[in-house]
Design a protein around this motif. Structure first.
Motif, PDB file in Angstrom:
ATOM      1  N   ILE A  86       0.860  -1.193   0.000  1.00 12.01           N
ATOM      2  CA  ILE A  86       0.000   0.000   0.000  1.00 12.01           C
ATOM      3  C   ILE A  86       0.894   1.240   0.000  1.00 12.01           C
ATOM      4  O   ILE A  86       1.724   1.405   0.888  1.00 12.01           O
ATOM      5  CB  ILE A  86      -0.948   0.000   1.218  1.00 12.01           C
ATOM      6  CG1 ILE A  86      -1.938  -1.158   1.103  1.00 12.01           C
ATOM      7  CG2 ILE A  86      -1.688   1.327   1.336  1.00 12.01           C
ATOM      8  CD1 ILE A  86      -2.927  -1.239   2.260  1.00 12.01           C
ATOM      9  N   LEU A 108       4.782  -4.322   4.463  1.00 17.15           N
ATOM     10  CA  LEU A 108       5.367  -3.325   3.572  1.00 17.15           C
ATOM     11  C   LEU A 108       5.473  -3.827   2.136  1.00 17.15           C
ATOM     12  O   LEU A 108       5.053  -3.159   1.205  1.00 17.15           O
ATOM     13  CB  LEU A 108       6.747  -2.917   4.092  1.00 17.15           C
ATOM     14  CG  LEU A 108       7.394  -1.741   3.374  1.00 17.15           C
ATOM     15  CD1 LEU A 108       6.615  -0.467   3.597  1.00 17.15           C
ATOM     16  CD2 LEU A 108       8.839  -1.574   3.821  1.00 17.15           C
TER      17      LEU A 108
ATOM     18  N   ILE B  38       5.579   8.414   7.741  1.00 21.46           N
ATOM     19  CA  ILE B  38       5.046   7.352   6.883  1.00 21.46           C
ATOM     20  C   ILE B  38       6.017   7.044   5.741  1.00 21.46           C
ATOM     21  O   ILE B  38       6.229   5.888   5.386  1.00 21.46           O
ATOM     22  CB  ILE B  38       3.649   7.737   6.331  1.00 21.46           C
ATOM     23  CG1 ILE B  38       2.661   7.926   7.481  1.00 21.46           C
ATOM     24  CG2 ILE B  38       3.142   6.681   5.370  1.00 21.46           C
ATOM     25  CD1 ILE B  38       2.527   6.766   8.422  1.00 21.46           C
ATOM     26  N   ILE B  41       9.001   5.011   7.042  1.00 19.18           N
ATOM     27  CA  ILE B  41       8.709   3.585   7.292  1.00 19.18           C
ATOM     28  C   ILE B  41       9.116   2.771   6.073  1.00 19.18           C
ATOM     29  O   ILE B  41       9.725   1.713   6.191  1.00 19.18           O
ATOM     30  CB  ILE B  41       7.208   3.382   7.600  1.00 19.18           C
ATOM     31  CG1 ILE B  41       6.889   3.914   8.986  1.00 19.18           C
ATOM     32  CG2 ILE B  41       6.827   1.905   7.502  1.00 19.18           C
ATOM     33  CD1 ILE B  41       5.408   3.916   9.315  1.00 19.18           C
ATOM     34  N   GLY B  42       8.799   3.312   4.865  1.00 19.46           N
ATOM     35  CA  GLY B  42       9.197   2.619   3.648  1.00 19.46           C
ATOM     36  C   GLY B  42      10.698   2.651   3.436  1.00 19.46           C
ATOM     37  O   GLY B  42      11.311   1.644   3.112  1.00 19.46           O
ATOM     38  N   ARG B  45      12.336   0.386   6.000  1.00 18.53           N
ATOM     39  CA  ARG B  45      11.656  -0.891   6.212  1.00 18.53           C
ATOM     40  C   ARG B  45      11.381  -1.116   7.701  1.00 18.53           C
ATOM     41  O   ARG B  45      11.661  -2.182   8.247  1.00 18.53           O
ATOM     42  CB  ARG B  45      12.501  -2.041   5.668  1.00 18.53           C
ATOM     43  CG  ARG B  45      12.912  -1.857   4.211  1.00 18.53           C
ATOM     44  CD  ARG B  45      13.767  -3.003   3.744  1.00 18.53           C
ATOM     45  NE  ARG B  45      13.031  -4.267   3.760  1.00 18.53           N
ATOM     46  CZ  ARG B  45      12.164  -4.611   2.837  1.00 18.53           C
ATOM     47  NH1 ARG B  45      11.909  -3.825   1.832  1.00 18.53           N
ATOM     48  NH2 ARG B  45      11.540  -5.765   2.923  1.00 18.53           N
ATOM     49  N   ARG B  77       1.078   0.337   6.247  1.00 21.88           N
ATOM     50  CA  ARG B  77       2.411   0.194   5.666  1.00 21.88           C
ATOM     51  C   ARG B  77       3.193  -0.916   6.374  1.00 21.88           C
ATOM     52  O   ARG B  77       4.395  -1.054   6.169  1.00 21.88           O
ATOM     53  CB  ARG B  77       3.184   1.519   5.783  1.00 21.88           C
ATOM     54  CG  ARG B  77       2.561   2.668   5.037  1.00 21.88           C
ATOM     55  CD  ARG B  77       2.907   2.650   3.573  1.00 21.88           C
ATOM     56  NE  ARG B  77       4.296   3.020   3.359  1.00 21.88           N
ATOM     57  CZ  ARG B  77       4.984   2.720   2.263  1.00 21.88           C
ATOM     58  NH1 ARG B  77       4.415   2.036   1.309  1.00 21.88           N
ATOM     59  NH2 ARG B  77       6.227   3.105   2.126  1.00 21.88           N
TER      60      ARG B  77
END
Lengths: 124, 124
Positions: A86, A108, B38, B41-42, B45, B77
């Motif tokens: 997402i 993730l 947010i 977070i990506g 990871r 996420r």
């Protein structure tokens, strides 16, 4: 109505099914995707389902609702479902619009999704 | 509009992100904090997020609502969120004002927060 490439691919990986949605599905496609997936859980005796939505840049309320329903149907067929990929903008939109997503388990990406299913199904 | 020191710091600790809010954020700062967190977070990871609000002596309903929304976005996420350091007076105010915070997972301080995330994500 459909373009050359299929909008969804469902691949088998061990005891999991990995469904990748490549581009936005209309409502009828979403329903036929759900049917395919649920019947393949039985065919392949899948313990888990990963639905990869990383290619989508929009998920509307019908789509989100269908994902929840797929997860619930899969659960009734004995398979855990994890939604992966997402995008941040979609997460923001979903939360802003107040979509009911408490029932969805998310990770993730594909790698994290597999790991999550391994934990959920306790098959290492 | 902003003073010298940044109002929020986001640090990485293993597979967790620790966000400390140093002083009260206005609504725009709160939203940009949510965006930063947010997206990180990506990038990193992250499996878990700890939001430390120990330095705050007031959390208004917008702030509390944004914390809930951050937690929900982080979940989409793939990261669990724990709020730590809510002061007694703030806890009293939040409950007295009837804020909806059922969705927030809380811990006493950073140490307890890390332990809680360890349990939630089962990575030791």
């Amino acid at each position: 109505m459909t373009s050359g490439a299929p909008a969804v691919s469902i691949l088998r990986q061990g005891s999991y099914l990995v469904a990748s949605i490549h581009n936005a599905l209309d409502d009828a496609q979403m329903i036929s995707f759900a049917d395919d997936l649920i019947s393949q859980i039985g065919d392949y005796r899948a313990r888990g389902v990963i639905i990869d939505v990383a290619a989508l840049d929009v998920i509307d309320s019908f789509g989100a609702n269908t994902l929840s329903r797929i997860a619930e149907m899969a659960r009734l067929r004995g398979a855990a479902t994890v939604i992966v990929g997402i995008q941040p903008a979609i997460a923001l939109a979903m939360v802003t619009l107040g979509m009911q997503l408490e029932s969805l388990t998310c990770a993730l990406d594909l790698e994290e999704g597999v790991e999550h299913l391994n934990r959920l199904t306790s098959t290492r």
